[in-house]
Design a protein around this motif. Sequence first.
Motif, mmCIF file in Angstrom:
data_model
loop_
_atom_site.group_PDB
_atom_site.id
_atom_site.type_symbol
_atom_site.label_atom_id
_atom_site.label_comp_id
_atom_site.label_asym_id
_atom_site.label_seq_id
_atom_site.Cartn_x
_atom_site.Cartn_y
_atom_site.Cartn_z
ATOM 1 N N LEU A 754 46.015 99.394 28.726
ATOM 2 C CA LEU A 754 45.562 100.495 29.583
ATOM 3 C C LEU A 754 44.557 99.994 30.604
ATOM 4 O O LEU A 754 44.616 100.363 31.785
ATOM 5 C CB LEU A 754 44.953 101.606 28.723
ATOM 6 N N LEU A 755 43.633 99.144 30.171
ATOM 7 C CA LEU A 755 42.633 98.610 31.105
ATOM 8 C C LEU A 755 43.312 97.796 32.193
ATOM 9 O O LEU A 755 42.927 97.886 33.373
ATOM 10 C CB LEU A 755 41.632 97.743 30.340
ATOM 11 N N ASN A 756 44.319 97.030 31.845
ATOM 12 C CA ASN A 756 45.053 96.254 32.838
ATOM 13 C C ASN A 756 45.722 97.171 33.866
ATOM 14 O O ASN A 756 45.667 96.926 35.082
ATOM 15 C CB ASN A 756 46.103 95.400 32.133
ATOM 16 N N SER A 757 46.326 98.260 33.389
ATOM 17 C CA SER A 757 46.974 99.214 34.295
ATOM 18 C C SER A 757 45.944 99.925 35.166
ATOM 19 O O SER A 757 46.165 100.143 36.369
ATOM 20 C CB SER A 757 47.780 100.235 33.492
ATOM 21 N N VAL A 758 44.809 100.279 34.574
ATOM 22 C CA VAL A 758 43.760 100.968 35.336
ATOM 23 C C VAL A 758 43.207 100.057 36.427
ATOM 24 O O VAL A 758 42.974 100.490 37.564
ATOM 25 C CB VAL A 758 42.635 101.435 34.395
ATOM 26 N N GLU A 759 43.025 98.779 36.101
ATOM 27 C CA GLU A 759 42.519 97.843 37.116
ATOM 28 C C GLU A 759 43.526 97.678 38.246
ATOM 29 O O GLU A 759 43.143 97.582 39.426
ATOM 30 C CB GLU A 759 42.202 96.504 36.461
ATOM 31 N N ALA A 760 44.818 97.646 37.902
ATOM 32 C CA ALA A 760 45.842 97.565 38.944
ATOM 33 C C ALA A 760 45.818 98.821 39.821
ATOM 34 O O ALA A 760 45.918 98.753 41.055
ATOM 35 C CB ALA A 760 47.223 97.384 38.311
ATOM 36 N N TYR A 761 45.672 99.976 39.174
ATOM 37 C CA TYR A 761 45.617 101.256 39.900
ATOM 38 C C TYR A 761 44.406 101.279 40.823
ATOM 39 O O TYR A 761 44.509 101.671 42.000
ATOM 40 C CB TYR A 761 45.526 102.392 38.880
ATOM 41 N N MET A 762 43.258 100.863 40.299
ATOM 42 C CA MET A 762 42.041 100.868 41.111
ATOM 43 C C MET A 762 42.128 99.865 42.253
ATOM 44 O O MET A 762 41.586 100.107 43.340
ATOM 45 C CB MET A 762 40.835 100.559 40.222
ATOM 46 N N GLY A 763 42.826 98.756 42.015
ATOM 47 C CA GLY A 763 42.993 97.783 43.087
ATOM 48 C C GLY A 763 43.746 98.359 44.270
ATOM 49 O O GLY A 763 43.399 98.116 45.427
ATOM 50 N N VAL A 764 44.793 99.150 43.961
ATOM 51 C CA VAL A 764 45.542 99.795 45.046
ATOM 52 C C VAL A 764 44.661 100.819 45.758
ATOM 53 O O VAL A 764 44.642 100.898 46.993
ATOM 54 C CB VAL A 764 46.815 100.467 44.491
ATOM 55 N N LEU A 765 43.932 101.607 44.988
ATOM 56 C CA LEU A 765 43.085 102.634 45.593
ATOM 57 C C LEU A 765 42.010 102.013 46.487
ATOM 58 O O LEU A 765 41.641 102.587 47.518
ATOM 59 C CB LEU A 765 42.439 103.496 44.512
ATOM 60 N N GLN A 766 41.511 100.859 46.092
ATOM 61 C CA GLN A 766 40.489 100.214 46.919
ATOM 62 C C GLN A 766 41.043 99.777 48.270
ATOM 63 O O GLN A 766 40.324 99.768 49.267
ATOM 64 C CB GLN A 766 39.910 99.007 46.179
ATOM 65 N N THR A 767 42.344 99.435 48.305
ATOM 66 C CA THR A 767 42.931 99.015 49.579
ATOM 67 C C THR A 767 43.057 100.177 50.555
ATOM 68 O O THR A 767 43.230 99.956 51.758
ATOM 69 C CB THR A 767 44.326 98.399 49.358
ATOM 70 N N ILE A 768 42.971 101.416 50.057
ATOM 71 C CA ILE A 768 43.090 102.573 50.953
ATOM 72 C C ILE A 768 41.946 102.586 51.959
ATOM 73 O O ILE A 768 42.085 103.106 53.070
ATOM 74 C CB ILE A 768 43.111 103.873 50.125
ATOM 75 N N GLU A 769 40.806 102.013 51.575
ATOM 76 C CA GLU A 769 39.684 101.956 52.514
ATOM 77 C C GLU A 769 40.030 101.164 53.765
ATOM 78 O O GLU A 769 39.359 101.291 54.787
ATOM 79 C CB GLU A 769 38.467 101.339 51.826
ATOM 80 N N GLU A 857 35.011 99.207 27.926
ATOM 81 C CA GLU A 857 35.028 99.210 29.393
ATOM 82 C C GLU A 857 35.633 100.496 29.918
ATOM 83 O O GLU A 857 35.215 101.029 30.949
ATOM 84 C CB GLU A 857 35.829 98.006 29.898
ATOM 85 N N LEU A 858 36.659 101.004 29.233
ATOM 86 C CA LEU A 858 37.300 102.235 29.677
ATOM 87 C C LEU A 858 36.408 103.448 29.460
ATOM 88 O O LEU A 858 36.267 104.300 30.346
ATOM 89 C CB LEU A 858 38.627 102.432 28.932
ATOM 90 N N LEU A 859 35.831 103.546 28.293
ATOM 91 C CA LEU A 859 35.059 104.742 27.956
ATOM 92 C C LEU A 859 33.630 104.677 28.465
ATOM 93 O O LEU A 859 33.019 105.727 28.737
ATOM 94 C CB LEU A 859 35.043 104.953 26.433
ATOM 95 N N GLY A 860 33.079 103.451 28.574
ATOM 96 C CA GLY A 860 31.702 103.337 29.016
ATOM 97 C C GLY A 860 30.732 103.778 27.936
ATOM 98 O O GLY A 860 31.119 104.266 26.861
ATOM 99 N N PRO A 861 29.435 103.635 28.175
ATOM 100 C CA PRO A 861 28.439 104.020 27.155
ATOM 101 C C PRO A 861 28.523 105.488 26.746
ATOM 102 O O PRO A 861 28.359 105.813 25.571
ATOM 103 C CB PRO A 861 27.097 103.713 27.851
ATOM 104 N N TYR A 862 28.816 106.381 27.714
ATOM 105 C CA TYR A 862 28.910 107.794 27.361
ATOM 106 C C TYR A 862 30.094 108.056 26.440
ATOM 107 O O TYR A 862 29.993 108.794 25.455
ATOM 108 C CB TYR A 862 29.049 108.649 28.629
ATOM 109 N N GLY A 863 31.222 107.464 26.782
ATOM 110 C CA GLY A 863 32.403 107.665 25.944
ATOM 111 C C GLY A 863 32.235 107.066 24.565
ATOM 112 O O GLY A 863 32.649 107.667 23.555
#
Length: 1165
Positions: A754-769, A857-863
Motif C-alpha cells: 500500500l505504501l508503494n502504491s501511495v508513493e506512486a500516487y503521490m508522485g503523479v499528484l506532485q507532477t500536477i504542479e 508511515e501510512l498512519l503516522g503518529p496520530y494513527g
Amino acid sequence: MSRTGQLIPSQQKLAEKLTVLNDRAMGMLTRIYNIKKACGDVKSKPAFLSDKNLEGAIKFIVRKFPHVDSKNNYWTMPFVQSQLQQVNNIKGEIMKQLSLYYFTFVDVMDFKDHVSELLTTMDACNVHFDITTNYDLTKGYLDLIISYVSLMLLLARIDDRKAVLGLYNYAHDLTHGKVDQNFARLGQMILDYEQPLKKLQEEFTPHSKLVACALLSLHQVYPRRNLPAEQWRQAQMLSLVSAPGQMLNPAQSETMPCEYLSVETMEKWIIFGFLLCHGQLTQSDSAVQLWRLALSGNYVITLFRDEVLYIHKTVEGVFEGIKGYGKRVTETKECANYAVVNAGPFHRERRAFLRTALKELVMILADQPGLLGPKALFVFMGLSFARDEVLWLLRHSENPAPKLNKRPNPVDYEDRQLPELLYYMEELRGLLRKYNQVMQRYYVQYLNGFDSIVLNNLVQNLSVCPEDESIIMSSFVNTMNGLSVKQVEEGEIFDFRGMRLDWFRLQAYTSVSRAQLVLRENPDLARLMNTITFHTYMVDSLDEMAKETSDLSNFCFYGRLFEQYFQWCLETPSQMRYSISFPLICSHFMNCTHEICPEEVVRHHIGDRSLSQANFFLDEMAKEAKNIITSICDEQCKLGDQLLPKNAAKTISIAIERKRNQNKAKKLPQEPDKPGRESMRRSRTDVTSMDKLYLMLTELCSAINYTPSIQVWEHTFAPREYLTQHLESRFTKALVGMVMYNPDSGEIAKPSELLNSVEAYMGVLQTIENYVHLDITRVFNNVLLQQTQPQDSHGDKTITALYTNWYLEVLLRRVSTGQIMFSPNRHAFVNVGVDPNQVAVNAEEFSDISELRSLAELLGPYGMKFLNESLMWHISSQVAELKKLVTQNKDVLTTLRTHFDKPALMAEHFNRLRDVDNVLKRVTIVGVILSFKTLAQDALNDVLKKRIPFLMSSIIDFQKHFPETPENNMVRVEIVNEMASAAGLPCDVDPALCAALRVQKSGAGAEYFLPQPFHMRRQIWAENPDEDYKIACLLMVFIAVSLPMLSLDSQSSFRADLEGHTNNIHCLAKAVNSIAAAMFTIYGKGRVTIEERLKEFLALASSSLLKLGQETDKLALRSRESVYLLLDQIVRESPFLTMDLLESCFPYALLRNSYHAVLRQDNRL
C-alpha cells in the motif's frame, strides 16, 4: 412648433427621444418576452389560468373579448352566470397576479404611441439618413423600428393575451364598478395586431421614404461586410503583419463605426425594413440586391433572445397576399433553397478563418500590448465578426431548416471547434481589460494632439456654420484640448457621454430639411467626428464597446447547445484547453437583463442560471482532470508494483532454471519483460496511452490555470479550487480503495505494498504542479491527516480504521485461536497452524518490522496512537473480566496471599479456585496484544527517528532526565510518558494502558478516546482506592498461583527457534509487568508500590512453580521446563525486578537446566 405652426427641427429633440425610446424598447421586449415564457410554461403561469373550474369562464371571456364587463346581461344566462361567479370569488387574487402583466401591455401601448409620434415627427422634418455620415442617427432610427416590429410580433405570440387582459379587466370591473380606463384602446390594439405584419405594413406606409433612405445607405457597408472567407484571406483581413512597415500606424476607416457593426443587426434592418416597405423593392436595384443578399444568408433571424422568425416562410406568407408579387415569392423560394444549402458551408469557412485570425491577433497583442492602441479597431472588428458567426450558428443549430427541395448538411451546423473561437474572443476581452490604461494613454494623446487640431481646422474652414452648431463643435475642441496623460496616470475617471450626445444632437440638427449646415454636404466632418467618437469610447467605455461587439449572453437561452458544445470540447483533446471559455461566458449572462425588468434576475433565475452553469462547467472540468489523473495514477501504481520484491521471484527462478539446463536441449522458459521496458521507444511517432493521457492533462490544466478567479453575478469562482477539492476526494477514495479490505474473507493489502502504491500516487499528484498552480502539499496534508483519524470529514472509514480493525479482528483474533504465535527473536507473529474453515493469512507478512514501519508511515503518529488506544481498549475489557473473576474468588485469593508459606493449605485452597484456565487465557490475550503494541511502537520509533531525528533526540533526552521526585508527582511523570509513547519510545509504565484502565474505572467507556484533564484524573484515582488496590493485588496473586496449570497444556512447550511457547504463554511476562505497573500506578503510590507487589508476585509464582518438582503425574511434567522459563522472561521484561531477586526465590540452576531441556527437546523435534 413655431408660432406659425411649423416644426422647428432643433426643438424636436430627436436625438434624446431616439436614445430614450431605444432603451425603453429593450426593456419592453424583455418584459413581453418574460410574459410569453411564463404563459407558455404550466409551472410559471398564474395557477387560475390552468384551473379547470375557470376554464369555461376564460373561454367565454376570450370569445367575447374585448366586450366583457359586469354590466352586460350575462347573468340572465344560467351557465354563464355560474362560470363568471368563479371569477368573482377570486377577483382579488386575479388582480394581484395579473396586474404586472396587464400594465406591461398598457406600457406597450404607450410605447407604440410614442414611437408613432416620433416617426411622424421625423417624417415631417424630412430627415436624411446615411449610415456612413450620421451613423448614430441612422442606427438609432433603424434600431427603433426593428425593436418596435419585434415587440409587436412577440406580443402576437402570447397565446393567453386575451385571457390575461379580459380576466384582469373583468375583475377590475367587479371590484371598482367600472372597467379600466386603458382597456378599450388596449383591447383594440390586441385585435389590430392579430396579424401583426399586415398591420405594421399599414402603419409604415407613410414612413417608407425615410425607411428606404436609411436602408439604401447600407449598400455601401453591408455587401462589403458579407464577403466569403476566401476573400477575407486574400485581403489578409485582421492581419497585423500583412504590412509590417505600417504596423505602428493607427487603423483607420472612412466608416469607422460601421466596421464593427453587427451583420446580424444589418440583416434585421434590411429584412424587416423592406418587408414593411416592400414597395421599394420595385423601385431600386440596390434595394433588391440588399434584399436578396440578406435572404440568402439565413433561414431564421432573431427577434429577441431565443425567439426567432423563419424569414422565407414569413415573407412568402406576406407577399402571396399581394397582387403582382408572384415573382417576389419565387425569388424568396430561390433564396430559401440557397440559404439552406450554402449558408452553412459559407459560415463554416468564415469561422475557420476567424479562428486563425483571432489567434494571430491574440499572440501578437499579448506579446506587444502597445499595439492595442493603434490597432484597437482590428480587435473590435474581430470580436464583432466572431460574435456574428457564433450567434448565427446558435440560432441555426437550435432551429431546424425548413423542409425544402434541398436539405442542408448537418455537419455544417455542428462545429466541434467552436470552443477555440470562443476562447480567442475571451482572450481579446481579457487583453482589453488588462491593458485598459495603455489604450487610455494612447487615445488621450490622440484626441489631444491630433483630433482636436484637425477638427478645429475643419470647423474654421466650413463655409456655413450657424451659431448653435459652432458652439457645439467648439465645445468638442475645448474638451479634447483639456486632456492630458497626467489624468490617466492619476487614475482620473473619464466621461465623454455628454460629448457623444452632443454629436448625436448635431447629427439630428444637420440632417433635417432646411438645415443651414447640411451634414451630407460635409462628409469630412462626419467622418472625423465618427472617428473621434470611436476614440472617446477607447478612453472611457472600453467595457461598453466589448459588450457591444462580443456579448454572448444569448448562450443563456440556448442551454442545451451550450452544454453540448462543452461536452464536445471535453471529448476532443485538442479543444480541452479552450473549455475555460464556457464558464467565462457565464459572466456575460447578466448583460441581457434590463433595469425596466428587475424581477427577471430573481423570478426568471438568470442570475441563478449563470451561477449554476459556471459551477457545472468548472466542476465537469475538474472531474475530467481528476479522471485523467486517476488513470495516470493507476498506470503508475501498476508500474510501481512491478518493482516489488515479490515480483523478482519469477525472474530469479527462470535464471536458476536456465543455469541448470544451459547445456541441455530442453526448451528454456521465456524471460518476462523487465520493469522499464515500456519506456523504450523505437520511433518518436509511437504514441502510448500514457502519452495521450499526459497530453489531455496538459491541455485541461492549461484551461484550469487560465485565470485564478471568474466573476459571475457578484460571485467569485476559483477554477483551481474545484480541481483541488476533486483531487482531495479522489485521493481519499483511492487510499481506502488500495487497502482492498474484504471484511468477509479477512483479506487486506500488505502495508508495504500500500505504501508503494501511495508513493506512486503521490508522485503523479506532485507532477500536477508542473501544469497548474496548485498547492499539492495542502492536498496531501488534508487527506493524509484525515487518514490518521478513524473517520474522515465525510464520516467514512479511513485506512487507520481499516487496518486497526483488521489487526484486532483478524490477526490478533487468530493468535488467540492458536494458529499464530509471537516470535520474540523474529520480532513478528508467525503461523503455527491453519484453520481449514478460514482464509490463510501469513502473519509474518503483516507483522514483521518492515511491514509495521510501512504501517507507521501510512498512519503516522496520530494513527498509531489510535491503534494503540484500540489495543488498550481491548486490554481494559479483558482486565474488567479478570476483576470479575477475582471478585468471585476474593476470599480464597486472600487466604492464598497470606499463607503462601504453607504448602498444604495452599494446595487445599488452590483447588477451591474457579475459572483458573479463563484467567490464564485472558492474561495471555493481554500479553499478545501488548506484544503487538510493542512491535508497532518500535516501528513508529524507527520511522520518527528517520523523519524527525532532532525532535526525537530532544524527546529521548527529556524522558531520560526527567526526575521522579515528590515535586514531580505522578501526573507530571505521566505527561512525559504520554509524550514519549506518542513518539514510539518504551515506558516503564504504559500511559495508554493507564488511561484505558482509568476510564474503565470511571465508567466512561465511550469517552475513552477523549483526553481527561489532569484534575479529573486525580478525582478518578481518589474514588475508592483501597478496594481497587486490593483487587489489583489479588489479581496478581491469582495469576501467580495459576502458573503451574500451564504445564498441563501440551501447547505450552517452548520452541527455541522462535524463542516462544506455541500457545503464546511467553507473552504472560509482558502482560504481568504491564498490568501490574499500570494498576499500581493508578491505585498505589508510584514505583515503590509496583516493586513491592511484583516482589510478592515473584515469591508466590516461584513457590507455586517449585511444587511442580514434587509432581509425579506425567501430564503435569511434560511442559514443566517450558513453564519454568516464564519466571526468567518475567524478570527480563520487568524494569522493576532483578535477576538477583529471582535467584533468591528460584534456583538459577533449575532455569539453566530448563533451557537445556527445552533445547534438546526442540532439536529432537
